[in-house]
Design an enzyme around this catalytic site. Structure first.
Site: not given
Length: 329
Positions: A57, A321
């Site tokens: 992303h 993450y």
């Protein structure tokens, strides 16, 4: 500009070392742990000339606004954060993949939200599909691993073969074929894919539910001719044009699981009629540049009254993450 990115960085800095230790301790005997999945992201989307690059992303832009909880919502949902009237939000719109110059004509899109109340917070990471492409860490890893070039070439035939062999990949590909490409974030819906657990006010029980973020102006797709006329960066310019006159609004809706719905599999598509509760309205009103592209939005930052999903990907996703955010510093 909201100071939400600094809050997230403080949070991650405080838990980063513990998260890495937890990832290693819990998954050191597993073949498809968070570290290995992070490695395959870098093999696919990394850049040796830019080691601080975001590896998924990657292309996105930042905005701000507010979340307005529905009237009397805490009489239905026992989430104290929703007792506040106007909660500041930071929102990042993005495209899937690691190309910072990707065309907005691609289908995979993301929405990340930091909702910062006076006494509690919530970080949302949603995508524009109701289901995921993988149900466990092994499928997640292999989905990206088969796309890593070998000797400078992507093995397209192998990708086609594996997509048909693995049910999760096959079902996701079919799902993607059934949706179009929206011409605006104002006409795009976003979904949690994970099933969370929402505390019911009357019973005080945690009820399984997914959530969706639905545009007030409705979901609409571009025709082939309309899409052909668009440039590769139309989403950002369209956003700026729209918020110049009024905010873009979405409804945050919790969709409660039926008795036979699968709640521990992100590839499971729920069907039929479900109980839904509209929790409030997100009003996105201001373009805020690119600074939040460097931040991390953590799906496990949940408000009181909301429990974590029980599927095998949620914890690993948060570990990934943390690992990739750490490598970007």
């Amino acid at each position: 500009m909201l100071q939400l990115s600094s809050i997230s960085k403080i949070l991650v800095a405080g838990v980063f070392s513990l998260t890495l230790l937890k990832a290693h301790d819990m998954h050191k005997h597993e073949e498809y742990d968070a570290e290995k999945i992070a490695d395959v992201f870098y093999a696919l989307n990394g850049d040796s000339k830019d080691p601080h690059k975001k590896i998924n992303h990657t292309k996105g832009f930042c905005t701000t606004g507010e979340f307005i909880p529905a009237k009397n919502i805490t009489k239905k949902i026992n989430i104290p954060l929703f007792a506040e009237k106007n909660i500041p939000i930071q929102v990042r719109y993005s495209l899937g993949g690691g190309n910072p110059k990707a065309s907005d004509k691609s289908k995979p899109r993301g929405l990340a939200v930091k909702m910062e109340g006076k006494n509690d917070s919530w970080e949302i990471v949603a995508i524009n599909t109701e289901i995921n492409f993988a149900k466990n860490p092994e499928e997640f890893y292999n989905f990206f691993a088969m796309r890593v070039p070998k000797n400078g070439k992507v093995d397209s035939e192998n990708i086609k073969k594996k997509t048909q062999e693995v049910e999760s990949y096959r079902n996701f590909a079919k799902y993607l074929d059934g949706i179009g490409i929206t011409g605006s974030v104002a006409n795009t819906a976003y979904y949690s894919i994970h099933t969370f657990f929402i505390k019911d006010t009357k019973t005080n029980k945690l009820m399984p539910a997914r959530f969706k973020i639905v545009p007030v102006s409705g979901v609409s797709y571009l025709s082939k001719d309309e899409l052909a006329k668009k440039d590769d960066n139309f989403l950002e310019s369209d956003f700026k044009s729209k918020v110049a006159s009024k905010p873009i609004e979405y409804k945050l809706v919790f969709v409660y699981a039926n008795e036979k719905d699968i709640i521990d599999d992100t590839t499971a598509l729920w069907s039929g009629k479900h109980k839904e509760i509209e929790a409030g309205t997100l009003k996105v009103s201001k373009y805020d540049g690119m600074d939040c592209n460097r931040d991390v939005f953590m799906p496990n930052v949940l408000p009181n009254g909301m429990g974590e999903p029980k599927d095998p990907l949620f914890e690993v996703r948060n570990e990934i993450y943390s690992i990739t955010f750490g490598r970007r510093q």
